[in-house]
Design an enzyme around this catalytic site. Structure first.
Site, PDB file in Angstrom:
ATOM      1  N   HIS A 139      -1.304   0.764   7.757  1.00  0.00           N
ATOM      2  CA  HIS A 139      -1.804   0.808   6.494  1.00  0.00           C
ATOM      3  C   HIS A 139      -1.539   2.289   5.730  1.00  0.00           C
ATOM      4  O   HIS A 139      -1.650   3.204   6.554  1.00  0.00           O
ATOM      5  CB  HIS A 139      -3.245   0.514   6.500  1.00  0.00           C
ATOM      6  CG  HIS A 139      -3.613   0.498   5.148  1.00  0.00           C
ATOM      7  ND1 HIS A 139      -3.256  -0.310   3.943  1.00  0.00           N
ATOM      8  CD2 HIS A 139      -4.863   1.015   4.543  1.00  0.00           C
ATOM      9  CE1 HIS A 139      -3.790  -0.245   2.921  1.00  0.00           C
ATOM     10  NE2 HIS A 139      -5.085   0.625   3.098  1.00  0.00           N
ATOM     11  N   CYS A 154       1.025  -1.294  -0.007  1.00  0.00           N
ATOM     12  CA  CYS A 154       0.179   0.110   0.071  1.00  0.00           C
ATOM     13  C   CYS A 154       0.841   1.409   0.004  1.00  0.00           C
ATOM     14  O   CYS A 154       0.636   2.257  -0.596  1.00  0.00           O
ATOM     15  CB  CYS A 154      -0.936   0.061   1.258  1.00  0.00           C
ATOM     16  SG  CYS A 154      -0.152  -0.300   2.751  1.00  0.00           S
TER      17      CYS A 154
END
Length: 1099
Positions: free
Chosen positions: A655, A225
């Site tokens: 994340h 990510c």
């Protein structure tokens, strides 16, 4: 994106503690090796101040002192010291060892062209060589065998046994075992590699089709990510995209050295990736090849240990990316820096050789001026990403001021005092200005990096004038003014603080309140109550007689015993004062009260006036400070916020995603791997400024606002799927990829048609066929006209009777009467539809008559006429009377002789109505299980209902399905209750495989669609679910649980699209009998418990 975390020790809970307390206990135990919580609690109590606060460092220091844990141990250990076990820090640790904070100016990024001064290099980036010498045993060397750890522990225990003469207490043994386990788990934690969570493409290619004008996402190919966030931010800078797309390798036959060859290979893959992001028909593309080149480079770097297999820091990756691009464009002298410059650049080769387009786009320059030990200096430096500190600053401007404003350090050498310091002035700002927010610091006490969650605000438009070298004189003058204003502010705030925090004790209150309380006390009147209850008599003790007189010197023996009793001295006479209901003065004259009232009133008025004047002056000074740089002279270098890169999580896991401003749409877009969605500024600020949960901005990307309209810096029009302007080779590659995708769609459609035909043939032979749908369907053929006619037989028979019995009926010509029956019934149905909105959801007439549903969904007059004709043709109550039967036969003849187009239309509407009835049946079943608190069974029903109901609402509006708010309410609350049950199971059970399996199959399919929900309550519910599971990371649980928890949490923060809820049992026709009554029963129950009201009033 989730990375490895150290395993935590498992312990028994003696009493419930908060997640923060559990975390503190875990850290203390891990550092000190003391496993006895009573000892830790005693140390914490000893270190607490009067307010109950304590420093963890003091607790650790106290516990590490031998005499605190075991006083006897320190005395004996002085004879024979225990060999030390040294655990070295990882060389790849982000922050520098030995420093708590890092000066922003010492972390400026420098390339090969930069002029660096001594002391600005990061010593922490150097690798630490593993070693084993003397009594120091290296426990961090990955290649070392497990024998080193065993030898270290055995040596420690042997020496300890020698010290104590073999008499080692159980406590020391427990501490040794915990230490051994901790070191073993820490070492195993560096080796253990959790399986990467790869996103799996949905089998149905239609789910991967790109929507019109929607940007393309990037597939997460295993903890990538970070790659998606940075690449999306750069891709949407039009000038950068143009540079990459038009890049040409200078000499493909000569790839050059390893680094140059790698850079060229990466540029080739990046070009192809950008081409797909423009022209692909898929809603997301696969960046695997470009990512693999990056991972190879990181893993082969001598300063990174295994970094290719772990989460990359965004700033580190962006540094490396810009460095590669810069090196690649050094050799590429044929690439124009913009579309408008392309023709001119081709005729001016000298200019192209002099300038690197990547340097021009992303790199700026600043001048460092100051003195070093009394000697002046001035150096010009080049920067890419400008680092800003977060700790201690309210907004970006404050951090920039601290990083650029002059700072002076005095050094004493002999009898002379010398000063050193510098200030920074930007001499050139790049078109793309990037600020790197320092969100991580190294905790020296705990020996590990920590994330800084502090709040720091940033504007949508930032003016850089005050930091420019051309405004140096004016800025210095204004800084002096600001300094004086802040000094005045400090004085005024100090004075105001004395008013608002008055008193000499620990508890301080506003002076106005003190005077008010004093006045209130003075004005209070005593309200006496009886001293004691009437049945209690208080009297002085009677005189002592010769018989009863007992003194302390004359003890008395109790008769019949050997016990000598010495009675206590009798109590002295005392007077109990009157008890008042509230404090009040005992004695005060009217004159004294009048004087006191006048004084207190006057003093309070004076204090309030002083406070008001102070506050007004403070507001004026703050306004002057805020307006210091707001004039036109200081707003000539505007930069508009282009992208915000966000990190959610802790230092060890989290994340990344990006918010990017779309100039063409004038909207913010959220790029979260494959998902691209619109976002508001409020949502961006909530997840970016910090201080809210664990999400905060990590990188800010601004673009020169003055170049937005005149140049090609960003996109002023939608990118779309235009591939005509792509270079020829990329255009061919994109067309080929789209062709393969279209073939995949065609193959899928053919396969589904083949399966449908096979199922149809199997159904005609009454053979069950396995269903490919997530919801099990009925395999037997259903004749919908007859089934649906049975729902309203009473209404149909009544309509026929009202026409046939009231007018002259010609049994030989029944069509006019049939038409009259149909029109009368349709008028009645139309009246029911008009009042439908007022009845829903308390009752639902759509379940009683199919024509109510069809009319509400605007099925069309022709369709409604034919289905009403079917109602008459298949009405079983019309066989009892000859005239009714004649009318029924006429209707049956018309139905059988209608054309195929009408039959197909009616069949589609029957299927839609059947779908609606099944949704209602699932809703009834789900609510029943919900009321029974069987949330695991209820959840799949709500998941299937919501998706199918959404399609009906999209096609036909609110009348086409159940209430959206009602379904969202039950889905949300069932999710929360199921989450509570599963979290409790996870905490109680040792084997959590089944529990997490339920979460994967029941919770993740719920979270994935809720990420796109516009409901604030849905968003809050998701936060509650995630916080519940994040709390376990701060608790002491087993390593096996931690590993399984990490696998689950990676999906919890980024739910995969391919997750499907459990299949439901097939719905039989007999299940739908009396469906209206079933619905009424559950709705009445929901009304009684308030669920319907709460659902309809939800946002």
């Amino acid at each position: 994106m989730t990375v490895e975390q150290p395993a935590l020790h498992q312990r028994c809970h003696t009493q419930p503690r908060s997640a923060e307390e559990n975390y503190i206990y875990a850290q203390i135990k891990e550092i000190t090796g003391v496993d006895d919580e009573r000892v830790i609690r005693r140390a914490i109590t000893a270190c607490q101040d009067r307010d109950g606060k304590y420093e963890i460092e003091n607790v650790v220091t106290m516990l590490l002192a031998d005499d605190f844990v075991n006083p006897a141990l320190k005395k004996k250990s002085a004879v024979t010291p225990v060999p030390s076990i040294v655990v070295q820090e990882d060389a790849a640790t982000e922050a520098k060892p030995g420093t708590n904070t890092v000066d922003a100016r010492s972390r400026l990024v420098s390339s090969d062209r930069e002029t660096t001064t001594q002391g600005t290099q990061d010593a922490g980036a150097q690798g630490v060589t593993a070693r084993k010498s003397g009594n120091v045993i290296d426990l961090t060397n990955e290649s070392a065998s497990g024998s080193d750890l065993h030898k270290a522990i055995v040596a420690s225990l042997q020496d300890t046994q020698g010290i104590l003469g073999g008499q080692v207490s159980r406590e020391e043994q427990d501490i040794s075992r915990v230490l051994e386990q901790s070191l073993a788990e820490s070492k195993a934690g560096t080796k253990r590699k959790r399986g990467d969570i790869w996103f799996v493409d949905p089998l149905n290619p239609h789910e991967r089709k790109r929507q019109d004008d929607c940007p393309v996402g990037l597939k997460n190919v295993g903890n990538t990510c970070w790659f998606s966030a940075v690449i999306q931010s750069l891709f949407h800078i039009r000038r950068f995209r143009h540079l990459v797309l038009n890049f040409h390798s200078p000499n493909e036959s000569d790839p050059g050295n390893g680094a140059e060859s790698r850079n060229l290979r990466f540029m080739t893959e990046l070009r192809y990736l950008f081409g797909l992001m423009i022209g692909s028909h898929k809603k997301y593309v696969d960046p695997s090849k470009a990512v693999e080149i990056l991972k190879e480079a990181f893993s082969s770097s001598p300063s990174s240990s295994g970094v290719g297999e772990s989460q990359q820091d965004v700033s580190e990756f962006q540094h490396k990316l810009l460095e590669w691009l810069e090196d690649a464009f050094k050799a590429d002298t044929s690439c124009p820096s913009s579309p408008e410059q392309q023709d001119a650049a081709e005729s001016d080769s000298n200019m192209k050789k002099m300038k690197n387009p990547m340097v021009e786009l992303f790199y700026g320059q600043y001048r460092a001026e100051g003195t070093n030990e009394g000697k002046g200096f001035s150096n010009d430096e080049t920067f890419g990403q400008f680092p800003l500190q977060v700790n201690g600053f309210r907004d970006v401007h404050e951090s920039l001021e601290a990083a650029t404003a002059p700072g002076v350090i005095e050094t004493i050498s002999g009898n002379t005092t010398q000063t050193s310091g510098q200030e920074l002035w930007f001499t050139r700002l790049p078109p793309v200005l990037t600020f790197e927010l320092s969100r991580f610091q190294f905790n020296q006490q705990l020996g590990r990096p920590e994330k800084i969650h502090n709040k720091i605000e940033f504007p949508q438009v930032i003016y850089m004038d005050r930091y420019m070298c051309c405004n140096k004189i004016e800025t210095r003058h204004r800084r002096e003014q600001v300094k004086k204003l802040r000094e005045e502010l400090s004085i005024l705030n100090t004075r105001l603080n004395k008013f608002n925090h008055y008193g000499s004790g620990s508890k301080k209150v506003p002076l106005q309140d003190v005077l008010s309380y004093a006045l209130e006390f003075a004005q209070s009147k005593p309200d006496h109550i009886s001293s004691l209850p009437q049945d209690v008599e208080m009297e002085s003790p009677k005189p002592q007689s010769d018989v009863s007189m007992v003194t302390e010197s004359s003890p008395v023996k109790s008769p019949g015993t050997d016990v000598t009793m010495t009675p206590a001295t009798p109590p002295r006479p005392h007077r109990t004062p009157g008890v008042t209901s509230s404090p009040a003065p005992r004695h005060i004259t009217d004159g004294e009260l009048q004087v006191l009232q006048d004084c207190l009133h006057r003093w309070r008025t004076e204090v309030e006036q002083d406070v008001r004047e102070l506050q007004d002056n403070i507001n004026i000074l703050e306004e002057n400070v805020n307006k210091m740089y707001s004039d036109d002279a200081m707003q000539r270098y505007p930069y508009q916020l282009h992208a915000v890169l966000v990190h959610e999580g802790q230092a060890a896991s989290g994340h990344y995603w990006a918010y990017i401003y779309n100039t063409a749409k004038d909207k913010w877009l959220k790029f979260n791997d494959i998902t691209v969605s619109e976002a508001s500024w409020d949502e961006l600020a909530k997840e970016s400024v910090g201080g809210y949960h664990n999400a905060s901005a990590y990188c800010l990307m601004y673009v020169d606002k003055s170049q937005l309209q005149q140049t090609d810096l960003v996109d002023t029009e939608l990118i779309g799927k235009d591939i005509d302007n792509l270079p020829k080779d990329l255009k061919e590659s994109v067309i080929l990829d789209n062709k393969k995708f279209e073939e995949e769609i065609l193959d899928w459609d053919n396969e589904q048609a083949r399966k449908a035909a096979a199922e149809s043939g199997a159904a005609s032979e009454h053979k069950p066929v396995a269903s490919t749908s997530t919801v099990a369907t009925q395999t037997s053929t259903v004749f919908y006209p007859a089934v649906h006619a049975s729902l309203s037989v009473a209404d149909t028979a009544e309509a026929v009777a009202s026409v046939v019995d009231k007018e002259t009926f010609n049994i030989k010509d029944t069509e006019p009467s049939l038409v009259n029956v149909i029109e009368c019934e349709l008028k009645r149905v139309d009246q029911v539809v008009r009042s439908l909105s007022s009845k829903l959801p308390m009752e639902d007439p759509r379940l009683q008559h199919p024509l109510v549903y069809l009319t509400a969904c605007n099925a069309g007059k022709r369709v409604c006429h034919r289905i009403m004709c079917e109602q008459v043709a298949y009405c079983g109550l019309l066989d009892s009377e000859e005239r009714y039967k004649a009318l029924k036969n006429t209707a049956l003849r018309i139905v059988n002789t209608s054309d195929k187009l009408d039959q197909d239309r009616c069949r589609l509407w029957h299927e839609k109505y059947d779908k609606f009835r099944k949704i209602v049946y699932w809703f009834v079943q789900g609510v029943r299980y919900y009321n029974e608190e069987n949330y695991e069974k209820a959840m799949p029903y709500f998941l299937h209902i919501y998706e199918d109901n959404r399609k009906l609402l999209s096609d036909f509006g609110p009348e086409g399905g159940l209430s959206k708010k009602l379904l969202m309410y039950y889905r949300r609350h069932c999710m929360l209750k199921l989450n509570t049950v599963m979290a409790a199971r996870f905490e109680e059970q040792d084997d959590v495989t089944e529990t997490l399996q339920v979460m994967n199959t029941h919770m993740l399919p719920c979270l994935q669609p809720m990420t796109h929900s516009s409901s604030q309550e849905d968003t809050c519910a998701m936060e509650v679910v995630r916080e519940k599971w994040c709390a376990f990371l701060g608790q002491e649980i087993s390593a096996r649980k931690i590993e399984k928890l990490q696998d689950f949490m990676s999906k919890l923060f980024d739910p995969p699209n391919e997750t499907r809820p459990p299949a439901l049992q097939s719905v039989q026709m007999q299940d739908l009998r009396d469906l209206y009554r079933q619905y009424i029963n559950v709705i009445e129950c929901a009304v009684r418990n308030g669920s319907v009201g709460k659902a309809l009033n939800s946002q």
